[in-house]
Motif scaffolding. Structure first.
Motif, PDB file in Angstrom:
ATOM      1  N   ARG A  22      10.050  10.213 -43.807  1.00 29.19           N
ATOM      2  CA  ARG A  22      10.239  11.664 -43.881  1.00 29.19           C
ATOM      3  C   ARG A  22       9.037  12.307 -44.563  1.00 29.19           C
ATOM      4  O   ARG A  22       8.625  11.884 -45.642  1.00 29.19           O
ATOM      5  N   GLY A  23       8.459  13.295 -43.905  1.00 25.62           N
ATOM      6  CA  GLY A  23       7.345  14.039 -44.492  1.00 25.62           C
ATOM      7  C   GLY A  23       6.043  13.265 -44.585  1.00 25.62           C
ATOM      8  O   GLY A  23       5.097  13.725 -45.215  1.00 25.62           O
ATOM      9  N   ALA A  24       5.970  12.106 -43.964  1.00 23.87           N
ATOM     10  CA  ALA A  24       4.728  11.318 -44.000  1.00 23.87           C
ATOM     11  C   ALA A  24       3.659  11.982 -43.139  1.00 23.87           C
ATOM     12  O   ALA A  24       3.962  12.692 -42.179  1.00 23.87           O
ATOM     13  N   SER A  25       2.406  11.742 -43.476  1.00 30.63           N
ATOM     14  CA  SER A  25       1.302  12.302 -42.701  1.00 30.63           C
ATOM     15  C   SER A  25       0.503  11.193 -42.018  1.00 30.63           C
ATOM     16  O   SER A  25       0.060  10.241 -42.669  1.00 30.63           O
ATOM     17  N   PHE A  26       0.350  11.363 -40.702  1.00 30.46           N
ATOM     18  CA  PHE A  26      -0.507  10.506 -39.888  1.00 30.46           C
ATOM     19  C   PHE A  26      -1.564  11.383 -39.222  1.00 30.46           C
ATOM     20  O   PHE A  26      -2.016  11.115 -38.122  1.00 30.46           O
ATOM     21  N   HIS A  27      -1.963  12.460 -39.924  1.00 28.49           N
ATOM     22  CA  HIS A  27      -2.905  13.438 -39.405  1.00 28.49           C
ATOM     23  C   HIS A  27      -4.231  12.756 -39.037  1.00 28.49           C
ATOM     24  O   HIS A  27      -4.832  12.069 -39.874  1.00 28.49           O
ATOM     25  N   LYS A  28      -4.631  12.904 -37.802  1.00 20.79           N
ATOM     26  CA  LYS A  28      -5.872  12.326 -37.265  1.00 20.79           C
ATOM     27  C   LYS A  28      -5.939  10.801 -37.432  1.00 20.79           C
ATOM     28  O   LYS A  28      -7.015  10.219 -37.498  1.00 20.79           O
ATOM     29  N   ALA A  29      -4.775  10.162 -37.484  1.00 17.33           N
ATOM     30  CA  ALA A  29      -4.722   8.703 -37.599  1.00 17.33           C
ATOM     31  C   ALA A  29      -4.671   8.074 -36.208  1.00 17.33           C
ATOM     32  O   ALA A  29      -4.307   8.715 -35.221  1.00 17.33           O
ATOM     33  N   ASN A  30      -5.045   6.820 -36.135  1.00 13.66           N
ATOM     34  CA  ASN A  30      -4.899   6.040 -34.914  1.00 13.66           C
ATOM     35  C   ASN A  30      -3.687   5.141 -35.128  1.00 13.66           C
ATOM     36  O   ASN A  30      -3.745   4.193 -35.917  1.00 13.66           O
ATOM     37  N   VAL A  31      -2.593   5.464 -34.443  1.00 12.29           N
ATOM     38  CA  VAL A  31      -1.371   4.670 -34.532  1.00 12.29           C
ATOM     39  C   VAL A  31      -1.005   4.101 -33.156  1.00 12.29           C
ATOM     40  O   VAL A  31       0.160   3.828 -32.886  1.00 12.29           O
ATOM     41  N   LYS A  32      -2.022   3.920 -32.320  1.00 13.15           N
ATOM     42  CA  LYS A  32      -1.806   3.363 -30.982  1.00 13.15           C
ATOM     43  C   LYS A  32      -1.062   2.041 -31.107  1.00 13.15           C
ATOM     44  O   LYS A  32      -1.406   1.217 -31.950  1.00 13.15           O
ATOM     45  N   THR A  33      -0.060   1.881 -30.306  1.00 13.79           N
ATOM     46  CA  THR A  33       0.788   0.681 -30.184  1.00 13.79           C
ATOM     47  C   THR A  33       1.749   0.474 -31.350  1.00 13.79           C
ATOM     48  O   THR A  33       2.485  -0.506 -31.371  1.00 13.79           O
ATOM     49  N   CYS A  34       1.785   1.360 -32.346  1.00 12.83           N
ATOM     50  CA  CYS A  34       2.758   1.203 -33.427  1.00 12.83           C
ATOM     51  C   CYS A  34       4.172   1.450 -32.892  1.00 12.83           C
ATOM     52  O   CYS A  34       4.367   2.184 -31.927  1.00 12.83           O
ATOM     53  N   ASP A  35       5.136   0.832 -33.542  1.00 11.50           N
ATOM     54  CA  ASP A  35       6.538   0.973 -33.152  1.00 11.50           C
ATOM     55  C   ASP A  35       7.283   1.730 -34.244  1.00 11.50           C
ATOM     56  O   ASP A  35       7.471   1.221 -35.347  1.00 11.50           O
ATOM     57  N   PHE A  36       7.698   2.970 -33.915  1.00 11.58           N
ATOM     58  CA  PHE A  36       8.458   3.810 -34.833  1.00 11.58           C
ATOM     59  C   PHE A  36       9.914   3.946 -34.370  1.00 11.58           C
ATOM     60  O   PHE A  36      10.590   4.916 -34.704  1.00 11.58           O
ATOM     61  N   SER A  37      10.417   2.983 -33.618  1.00  8.52           N
ATOM     62  CA  SER A  37      11.781   3.059 -33.095  1.00  8.52           C
ATOM     63  C   SER A  37      12.788   3.296 -34.222  1.00  8.52           C
ATOM     64  O   SER A  37      12.780   2.601 -35.234  1.00  8.52           O
ATOM     65  N   TYR A  38      13.624   4.299 -34.014  1.00  8.43           N
ATOM     66  CA  TYR A  38      14.727   4.638 -34.918  1.00  8.43           C
ATOM     67  C   TYR A  38      14.277   4.980 -36.344  1.00  8.43           C
ATOM     68  O   TYR A  38      15.088   4.992 -37.272  1.00  8.43           O
ATOM     69  N   ALA A  39      12.998   5.248 -36.526  1.00  6.67           N
ATOM     70  CA  ALA A  39      12.496   5.650 -37.841  1.00  6.67           C
ATOM     71  C   ALA A  39      12.854   7.112 -38.107  1.00  6.67           C
ATOM     72  O   ALA A  39      13.020   7.906 -37.183  1.00  6.67           O
ATOM     73  N   ASP A  40      12.957   7.462 -39.372  1.00  7.15           N
ATOM     74  CA  ASP A  40      13.151   8.857 -39.756  1.00  7.15           C
ATOM     75  C   ASP A  40      11.779   9.467 -39.956  1.00  7.15           C
ATOM     76  O   ASP A  40      11.125   9.241 -40.979  1.00  7.15           O
ATOM     77  N   LEU A  41      11.336  10.205 -38.954  1.00  4.86           N
ATOM     78  CA  LEU A  41      10.027  10.873 -38.971  1.00  4.86           C
ATOM     79  C   LEU A  41      10.190  12.384 -39.127  1.00  4.86           C
ATOM     80  O   LEU A  41       9.296  13.145 -38.762  1.00  4.86           O
TER      81      LEU A  41
END
Length: 119
Positions: free
Chosen positions: A57-76
């Motif tokens: 919750r409230g995390a920042s991935f601003h201008k990050a490379n998260v290609k192929t990451c798995d955020f399944s069922y995460a609270d984003l």
């Protein structure tokens, strides 16, 4: 658990929230399933990992490379992915309430304000 994963979780537990420009080295894969990382800042990071069911919750991935990451069922909820590279990133069942993806790119498509990735 990898050394990088353990170190990141230990830093968070000590109160650190800034993980800007973190670079996971290939083939290093962060195993952060079910981790509590609310409010963490991964801006401009290059991450490879699994964040399934994580509290981001409230995390920042601003201008990050998260290609192929798995955020399944995460609270984003309220997470910031503006300008991030999200090619082949999995968001299945994730809570994206209030998350921002403007300028994020996936397979050559740049997302508009208010647009969300496929779930």
């Amino acid at each position: 658990m990898s050394d990088t994963t353990a170190e990141l979780l230990a830093r968070y537990a000590r109160g650190e929230r800034s993980f800007q420009e973190t670079d996971t080295e290939d083939p290093e894969v962060l195993g952060l399933d079910e981790a509590i990382l609310a409010g963490a800042d991964f801006s401009r990071s290059f991450l490879v990992g699994s964040f399934r069911r994580a509290d981001l919750r409230g995390a920042s991935f601003h201008k990050a490379n998260v290609k192929t990451c798995d955020f399944s069922y995460a609270d984003l909820s309220h997470a910031d992915f503006r300008g991030a590279a999200i090619d082949a990133t999995i968001f299945q069942g994730a809570n994206l309430f209030g998350a921002r993806f403007a300028g994020a790119s996936s397979q050559g498509h740049e997302m508009a304000d208010g647009e969300f990735p496929d779930q």
